[in-house]
Each structure stands twice: as structure tokens, then as C-alpha cells.
Design a protein around this motif. Structure first.
Motif, PDB file in Angstrom:
ATOM      1  N   LEU A 145      30.176  32.254  42.143  1.00 52.05           N
ATOM      2  CA  LEU A 145      29.662  33.436  42.837  1.00 52.05           C
ATOM      3  C   LEU A 145      30.601  34.624  42.658  1.00 52.05           C
ATOM      4  N   LYS A 146      31.897  34.398  42.791  1.00 53.55           N
ATOM      5  CA  LYS A 146      32.871  35.472  42.623  1.00 53.55           C
ATOM      6  C   LYS A 146      32.825  36.038  41.210  1.00 53.55           C
ATOM      7  N   ALA A 147      32.717  35.150  40.205  1.00 55.12           N
ATOM      8  CA  ALA A 147      32.682  35.595  38.813  1.00 55.12           C
ATOM      9  C   ALA A 147      31.446  36.449  38.535  1.00 55.12           C
ATOM     10  N   VAL A 148      30.291  36.034  39.053  1.00 55.06           N
ATOM     11  CA  VAL A 148      29.053  36.782  38.817  1.00 55.06           C
ATOM     12  C   VAL A 148      29.108  38.136  39.513  1.00 55.06           C
ATOM     13  N   GLU A 197      29.754  44.076  39.033  1.00 56.79           N
ATOM     14  CA  GLU A 197      30.501  45.280  39.373  1.00 56.79           C
ATOM     15  C   GLU A 197      30.954  46.029  38.120  1.00 56.79           C
ATOM     16  N   MET A 198      31.197  45.333  37.035  1.00 53.79           N
ATOM     17  CA  MET A 198      31.650  45.951  35.793  1.00 53.79           C
ATOM     18  C   MET A 198      30.488  46.429  34.922  1.00 53.79           C
ATOM     19  N   ARG A 199      29.250  46.188  35.352  1.00 56.76           N
ATOM     20  CA  ARG A 199      28.068  46.580  34.576  1.00 56.76           C
ATOM     21  C   ARG A 199      27.188  47.509  35.406  1.00 56.76           C
ATOM     22  N   PRO A 200      27.410  48.829  35.274  1.00 62.23           N
ATOM     23  CA  PRO A 200      26.637  49.785  36.085  1.00 62.23           C
ATOM     24  C   PRO A 200      25.128  49.621  35.913  1.00 62.23           C
ATOM     25  N   GLU A 201      24.684  49.258  34.685  1.00 64.56           N
ATOM     26  CA  GLU A 201      23.250  49.113  34.466  1.00 64.56           C
ATOM     27  C   GLU A 201      22.668  47.960  35.288  1.00 64.56           C
TER      28      GLU A 201
END
Length: 211
Positions: free
Chosen positions: A177-180, A185-189
Motif C-alpha cells: 500500500l505504501k509503495a502504490v 504521488e510521483m505521477r501527477p497524471e
């Protein structure tokens, strides 16, 4: 079924048996010992010579009807445990024999990953390994499906099934869950597609999965 996880193992089996015989091959000899109702009736003795590289253990016992309503073996449960040991210990060959059934041999050279890929040829499988200190090591194998599939989890500690789960299962869910969430968060799209108020939960990730 006693798996020895808490240091009891054969002790419990002996205590709950009408009789138990243990035969061990080691140190160039074959040794035997017999118990009845948990007490020694034949002390440890050498019964034969064997080769210096010959080794192995054979345990024979009969459940004591005094402690069981039905002193019978659950054959399918024993078969599953035999296969589980072969899956969890890469390269181990387990031969399962039971009256009325054909002999079966279980062996997975690559362990759990080989077993899972044999069941799910076209499904992507992800392998994770974690370690705590020098001794404890955890392996996870995770498969996700496009179609609707009931969530299925099966876990073990020291090759012993843990049907009620535990921190090893919860830790995997929390880490995934943390990784996803960090990936989103790093993918604005992706954040835009999901919406600002959308928050991914563990249940969103674990649906249609096998662990």
C-alpha cells in the motif's frame, strides 16, 4: 497436526499415541526405540549397521482412541501438508503414500515460484524478499488478476501453516500500500485521473489477488 513450531513436535505425538516407534539411521548405524502410552518400553538400541553416508528417520505411531473421538487420519490434509513441504523447501522430494491411493511424488526445484507459475501461466507474478537481522527472512509471491477472483492468501512460518495470518501478511499489505501510494504521488497524471479526494486502501490492492 504438530509441526514442531513451539519445540514440542514428536513429544506431543508420542504423548497422544497408543504406541510409537522411532527408527534412525546415522553414524553408520540403525537405531530403534519404542514407546507405549507415552512411556519408554524399549530403550534406544542399535539394530543394524549401515553405510557411513546413510541417514534418515522413520516414525510409526497409532493415535490413542482415549484422546480422540475418531482416531483416524485426514488423508487429504496430510497430502496437502506433504505437498506444502515440497513447495516451501526447494529441491525437496516428498513421496506421499496412503492406502487406496496411488503414490504421489512432490518436488519443486525452484520452490514456491515454480508452484505458482505452474498454476498461472499467463498471470504476472511478483516476488519479494525481506530480511530482519541475520536470521529471519520472509518471501512473498504475489499474483494479480484482471478478472474477478476471490482473494486468496496462504502463509507459513518455518514451513508451518498460519491460517489466521499474522504480521508477515499485514506487513506485506502495508508495504504494498505504501509503495502504490508513493508511486501515485510521483505521477501527477494518475492523481488527476483518480481525483484529489480518492485515497487508495489496502482492500483496493488485495482484491483479485493471490498471496
Amino acid at each position: 497436526v504438530s509441526g514442531g513450531l513451539h519445540g514440542v513436535g514428536i513429544t506431543v505425538t508420542n504423548a497422544l499415541s497408543s504406541w510409537l516407534e522411532a527408527t534412525v539411521k546415522r553414524d553408520s548405524g540403525e537405531f530403534s526405540m519404542r514407546f507405549e502410552n507415552g512411556r519408554t518400553v524399549d530403550k534406544l538400541k542399535k539394530i543394524a549397521d549401515v553405510g557411513p553416508r546413510t541417514h534418515g528417520t522413520k516414525i510409526r505411531f497409532s493415535p490413542n482412541p482415549k484422546y480422540y473421538e475418531r482416531p483416524k487420519f485426514r488423508v487429504q490434509q496430510l497430502r496437502q501438508q506433504a505437498m506444502d513441504k515440497a513447495i516451501l523447501i526447494p529441491g525437496l522430494e516428498v513421496v506421499f503414500k496412503a492406502p487406496g491411493l496411488e503414490d504421489e511424488t512432490f518436488c519443486f526445484k525452484n520452490g514456491l515460484s515454480e508452484f505458482m507459475t505452474s498454476l498461472m501461466d499467463e498471470t504476472p507474478i511478483f516476488e519479494f524478499t525481506g530480511q530482519l537481522g541475520d536470521m529471519e527472512k520472509i518471501h512473498w509471491f504475489f499474483a494479480a488478476f484482471e478478472e474477478t477472483t476471490p482473494v486468496y492468501s496462504k502463509s507459513y512460518v518455518n514451513t508451518i501453516p498460519t491460517p489466521r495470518g499474522g504480521t508477515h501478511e499485514k506487513g506485506f499489505e502495508s508495504g504494498l500500500l505504501k509503495a502504490v501510494r508513493e508511486y501515485i504521488e510521483m505521477r501527477p497524471e494518475l492523481k488527476k485521473t483518480l481525483g484529489k479526494k480518492t485515497k487508495i486502501a489496502a482492500s483496493d490492492l488485495m482484491i483479485n489477488t493471490q498471496l
